[in-house]
Design an enzyme around this catalytic site. Structure first.
Site, short mmCIF file in Angstrom:
data_model
loop_
_atom_site.label_atom_id
_atom_site.label_comp_id
_atom_site.label_asym_id
_atom_site.label_seq_id
_atom_site.Cartn_x
_atom_site.Cartn_y
_atom_site.Cartn_z
N ASP A 69 -12.00 -0.88 -7.85
CA ASP A 69 -12.81 -1.39 -6.73
C ASP A 69 -14.27 -0.96 -6.80
O ASP A 69 -14.57 0.21 -7.09
CB ASP A 69 -12.24 -0.89 -5.40
CG ASP A 69 -10.90 -1.53 -5.07
OD1 ASP A 69 -10.32 -2.19 -5.97
OD2 ASP A 69 -10.45 -1.37 -3.93
N ASP A 100 -2.87 -9.26 -5.45
CA ASP A 100 -3.28 -7.88 -5.74
C ASP A 100 -2.05 -7.02 -6.09
O ASP A 100 -1.13 -6.87 -5.28
CB ASP A 100 -3.99 -7.35 -4.48
CG ASP A 100 -4.76 -6.07 -4.73
OD1 ASP A 100 -4.59 -5.46 -5.80
OD2 ASP A 100 -5.52 -5.68 -3.83
C1 GLA Z 1 -7.37 -3.33 -3.49
C2 GLA Z 1 -8.31 -4.41 -4.03
C3 GLA Z 1 -9.45 -4.60 -3.05
C4 GLA Z 1 -8.91 -4.99 -1.69
C5 GLA Z 1 -7.92 -3.95 -1.20
C6 GLA Z 1 -7.20 -4.39 0.07
O1 GLA Z 1 -7.96 -2.08 -3.45
O2 GLA Z 1 -8.78 -4.06 -5.30
O3 GLA Z 1 -10.34 -5.60 -3.53
O4 GLA Z 1 -8.30 -6.25 -1.79
O5 GLA Z 1 -6.93 -3.68 -2.18
O6 GLA Z 1 -6.22 -3.50 0.49
#
Ligand code: GLA
Length: 327
Positions: A176, A116
């Protein structure tokens, strides 16, 4: 197909929750339906030891033992990190330790890495992103343990055009998701134009499922599942599998919808309705010359019996019906 901790547990995920979820994946019939990966998202990370090895924090006393437990159920286990110094939740990332972390994950028995971007944006420019993802893609190959490589950088720089070249097996195409219709609609119905970039081995990932988390109606959750299936999206359940209603379970384990999602040819879906219209008609060619057809009514008024008759006649129970077509 699998499960990920973030949508439901966020920072509260721990060893016992993951074990219980693995148990529930088997006892609920999810495993039988095809769900395999149990993925730990952010907040498992501890500090690095004196040699720079990543450790897990107190919520995860023994990652290797946890992986053994999950494997003993016939399932696989995933983990999470960032190319930056910190993850999105502020935990230790893999920056400067890429090969070392890949080795550690392999030694623990990890089968899947979600990587990520997060704080990497403070270190690198977007133009460097491919090389940064390539670095971990290469590092994951070295220990000799096959690992699914999940790119999470929210679709920046048209990742669907290059995600596979850096070793990615799936790449997030959006920001997200959250557990409400607006979010689902905004993400889900914007995926058609890039569907052609998914193919066996490397897929567009419009984010994890929210089915069963309580913020949407059953019709909306059926739309979520149907749409993700048409998109050939990874199906990563994001709910608490230990306490699923029968309705949630029936949506997540609908064999015919899953068969559409998992169709071995992985051919892209095409929206055939006018892109400005609130009705969406999408068609996906399947193996053996058949087609999956999705009919979605995003408008307020009921769009009538005609659609329902069409769906019933040609496709039986093939796809869970879209939203207001149920009425
Ligand atoms: C980002 C990702 C999410 C999750 C969070 C965790 O926002 O897009 O899917 O993994 O981080 O902190």
């Amino acid at each position: 197909m699998g499960w990920n901790s973030w949508n439901k547990f966020a920072g509260k995920v721990d060893d016992s929750a993951v074990r219980n979820i693995a148990d529930a994946m088997v006892s609920s019939g999810m495993k039988q339906a095809g769900y395999v990966y149990v993925n730990i998202d952010d907040t498992w990370e501890g500090p690095r030891d004196a040699q720079g090895n990543i450790t897990s924090n107190l919520k995860f006393p023994d990652m290797k033992a946890l992986a053994d437990y999950v494997h003993a159920k016939g399932l696989k286990i995933g983990i999470y990190s960032s190319p930056g110094p910190k993850t999105c939740a502020g935990y230790e990332g893999s920056y400067g330790h890429e090969e070392q972390d890949a080795k550690t994950f392999a030694a623990w028995g990890i089968d899947y890495l979600k990587y990520d971007w997060c704080s990497a944006s403070r270190i690198y420019k977007n133009e460097e992103m491919r090389a940064v993802y390539q670095k971990m893609g290469d590092a994951l190959k070295k220990p000799g343990r096959p690992m699914v490589y999940s790119l999470c950088q929210y679709g920046i720089d048209d990742v669907w055009k290059w995600g596979a070249t850096v070793g990615g097996n799936l790449w997030r195409t959006t920001g997200d998701i959250s557990d409400n219709w607006r979010s689902l609609e905004r993400i889900g119905f914007r995926q058609f134009d890039i569907a052609q970039f998914g193919a066996p081995g490397h897929w567009n990932d419009p984010d994890m499922l929210e089915i069963g988390n309580g913020g949407m109606s059953a019709d909306e959750y059926r739309t979520h599942m149907s749409l993700w299936a048409l998109l050939a999206a990874p199906l990563l359940a994001g709910n608490d599998l230990r306490e699923m209603s029968d309705e949630t379970k029936s949506i997540l384990t609908n064999a015919e919808v899953i068969a559409v999602d998992q169709d071995a040819d992985g051919k892209p879906v095409k929206r055939i309705s006018d892109s400005a219209a609130s009705e969406v008609v999408a068609v996906r060619p399947l193996r053996a010359g058949s087609f999956a057809v999705g009919l979605f009514n995003r408008g307020e008024p009921t769009q009538g019996d005609q659609c329902e008759v069409g769906l019933t006649r040609h496709h039986g129970k093939g796809l869970a019906r879209a939203r207001s077509l149920e009425t």
